[in-house]
Design an enzyme around this catalytic site. Sequence first.
Site, PDB file in Angstrom:
ATOM      1  N   LYS A  22       0.779  -1.070   0.003  1.00  0.00           N
ATOM      2  CA  LYS A  22       0.027   0.030   0.002  1.00  0.00           C
ATOM      3  C   LYS A  22       0.873   1.381  -0.083  1.00  0.00           C
ATOM      4  O   LYS A  22       0.749   2.426  -0.821  1.00  0.00           O
ATOM      5  CB  LYS A  22      -0.862   0.107   1.195  1.00  0.00           C
ATOM      6  CG  LYS A  22      -1.446   1.306   1.408  1.00  0.00           C
ATOM      7  CD  LYS A  22      -2.437   1.272   2.764  1.00  0.00           C
ATOM      8  CE  LYS A  22      -1.771   1.637   4.130  1.00  0.00           C
ATOM      9  NZ  LYS A  22      -1.407   3.162   4.112  1.00  0.00           N
ATOM     10  N   ASN A  23       1.909   1.430   0.664  1.00  0.00           N
ATOM     11  CA  ASN A  23       2.730   2.435   0.973  1.00  0.00           C
ATOM     12  C   ASN A  23       3.629   2.877  -0.095  1.00  0.00           C
ATOM     13  O   ASN A  23       4.245   4.017  -0.411  1.00  0.00           O
ATOM     14  CB  ASN A  23       3.471   2.358   2.180  1.00  0.00           C
ATOM     15  CG  ASN A  23       2.495   2.560   3.457  1.00  0.00           C
ATOM     16  OD1 ASN A  23       1.546   2.676   3.295  1.00  0.00           O
ATOM     17  ND2 ASN A  23       3.126   2.330   4.607  1.00  0.00           N
ATOM     18  N   CYS A 116      -6.365  12.503  11.363  1.00  0.00           N
ATOM     19  CA  CYS A 116      -5.840  11.078  11.233  1.00  0.00           C
ATOM     20  C   CYS A 116      -6.045  10.456  12.664  1.00  0.00           C
ATOM     21  O   CYS A 116      -6.036  11.220  13.676  1.00  0.00           O
ATOM     22  CB  CYS A 116      -4.453  11.023  10.994  1.00  0.00           C
ATOM     23  SG  CYS A 116      -3.527   9.727  11.431  1.00  0.00           S
ATOM     24  N   ARG A 121      -0.858  14.815  12.626  1.00  0.00           N
ATOM     25  CA  ARG A 121       0.221  14.322  11.661  1.00  0.00           C
ATOM     26  C   ARG A 121       0.416  15.635  10.677  1.00  0.00           C
ATOM     27  O   ARG A 121      -0.118  15.773   9.753  1.00  0.00           O
ATOM     28  CB  ARG A 121      -0.616  13.133  10.808  1.00  0.00           C
ATOM     29  CG  ARG A 121      -0.214  11.866  11.771  1.00  0.00           C
ATOM     30  CD  ARG A 121      -0.723  10.812  10.814  1.00  0.00           C
ATOM     31  NE  ARG A 121       0.101  10.029   9.910  1.00  0.00           N
ATOM     32  CZ  ARG A 121      -0.058   8.901   9.474  1.00  0.00           C
ATOM     33  NH1 ARG A 121      -0.985   8.320   9.445  1.00  0.00           N
ATOM     34  NH2 ARG A 121       0.987   8.406   8.621  1.00  0.00           N
ATOM     35  N   ASP A 306       4.274   0.617  11.840  1.00  0.00           N
ATOM     36  CA  ASP A 306       2.995  -0.394  11.554  1.00  0.00           C
ATOM     37  C   ASP A 306       2.811  -1.801  11.975  1.00  0.00           C
ATOM     38  O   ASP A 306       1.691  -2.365  11.629  1.00  0.00           O
ATOM     39  CB  ASP A 306       3.106  -0.049  10.100  1.00  0.00           C
ATOM     40  CG  ASP A 306       2.758   1.278   9.520  1.00  0.00           C
ATOM     41  OD1 ASP A 306       2.539   2.253  10.220  1.00  0.00           O
ATOM     42  OD2 ASP A 306       2.925   1.604   8.290  1.00  0.00           O
ATOM     43  N   ARG A 398      -8.559  -0.208   4.378  1.00  0.00           N
ATOM     44  CA  ARG A 398      -7.671   0.668   4.016  1.00  0.00           C
ATOM     45  C   ARG A 398      -6.272  -0.015   3.675  1.00  0.00           C
ATOM     46  O   ARG A 398      -5.734   0.507   2.761  1.00  0.00           O
ATOM     47  CB  ARG A 398      -7.423   1.698   4.861  1.00  0.00           C
ATOM     48  CG  ARG A 398      -8.548   2.711   5.432  1.00  0.00           C
ATOM     49  CD  ARG A 398      -8.080   3.796   6.005  1.00  0.00           C
ATOM     50  NE  ARG A 398      -6.736   4.216   5.761  1.00  0.00           N
ATOM     51  CZ  ARG A 398      -5.898   4.634   6.806  1.00  0.00           C
ATOM     52  NH1 ARG A 398      -6.212   4.705   8.122  1.00  0.00           N
ATOM     53  NH2 ARG A 398      -4.756   5.006   6.353  1.00  0.00           N
TER      54      ARG A 398
END
Length: 417
Positions: A22-23, A116, A121, A306, A398
């Site tokens: 995803k990132n 967030c 953030r 994460d 997500r």
Amino acid sequence: MSVFVVNGGRRLSGEVEPQGSKNSALPILAATLLCRGECVLHNCPRLSDVEASLAILRYIGCTARREGSTVIVDTGSVERFEIPSELMHRMRSSIIFLGAMIARFDRVRMSFPGGCELGPRPIDLHLSALREMGVVICEEHGELDCYVSDELHGANITLPIPSVGATENIMIAAALANGTTVISNAAREPEIVDLADFLNSCGARIHGAGESSVVIEGVERLHPTIHAMIPDRIVTATMMSAAAVTGSDITMKGVIPSHLESVFPVFRDSGCEINIKGNTVRIGAPYRLRSPKLIRTMPYPGFPTDAQAPVMSMAAVADGMTVFVENMFLSRYSHVSELCRLGADIRVEGKVAVVDGVKKLLCADVRAQDLRGAAALVVAALCARGQSQISGIEYLERGYEDFELVLSSLGADVKKI
Ligand code: UD1
């Protein structure tokens, strides 16, 4: 709204292949704007954050279609230079479109990105870096009005902290800037390298990605390309946690083991056996895990923030005490109260969480409040005795593609309702 219903206690076995990262996908999708044509992106996970990026691209006039795990984006014609707040607010990472829009059009109007769950953030590092590159940024009423007054030019930028998003925004803008940009104290995450590989295959000149000094020589134009995203290292770490808490033996294919060098020792310290052969990782968990003692989240190559939440579910059932120190984000312990509802023994003070491992977790109905916290709750429910219900699955979606199907394919009893 969907919920997961998990009947815990099943052992897992078999093989899985983690989805694309995803990132990596989010900055690379934004960076396709620089290419003025059709880019083909393989291994692009089907996630709500990816859909949010595609919605932004479509809104500004690009076309995007999906064929399985491949996304084809055509950024040849674009009609708009603004991104409405409704699209910006869908995910915080939408700020990555700032560098991409500036590089392509010299201007953009967008609102501040979505709030967030992880605490404040800020985007101050993104803004100050782009200002150093010649971008005028007016901030008012939650809107950013940005334009290049003279020229977008290279700059020497030292980041006070190695922000992943700021490093990516600078790299994208600098790829088409006039002159050379040097980023000192750049983030070193594998996703930064993936973005550089994508941009370089479009004709950019980026050196040193993955090291703390990145040099970007601006070029006149970029061309479309074909690129495959790297595998998602956080999904791999989550699957390893799922195997660990259920005393299971699973094999993960298509992994890049070097991306997980700070993660493997935690599992080994917990008594898991990890065998690595090429891109295949096999994890075998003992009947009772040992506590991994101390986990401190750090920028890459340190232990990833994460993975903190899913690994905490493992520590919750390990023999002994584990101390977590969350150094990256202020409120990244929203899963703790829910893990305690499942019977975990965890106390939090500031950035420290102390986990006293228990023998068994018990079923409960729990609510996820952020993406990785949601994954942690699913992992915990897999080993909790009885039926648990997890709500807030929109957070999970997500970042995890078809998570219930992946777990079911390994023998877990998980249903999405
Ligand atoms: C990225 C990842 C996210 C991961 C995080 C840290 C993506 C899409 N997301 O997020 O999954 O958890 O890296 O590894 O890749 N900061 C500032 N000012 C700024 C920018 C950041 O103070 O302008 C601070 C943040 O508040 C945070 C720290 O820097 O405390 C690290 O944030 P950053 O690396 O920017 O994370 P993201 O890029 O948002």
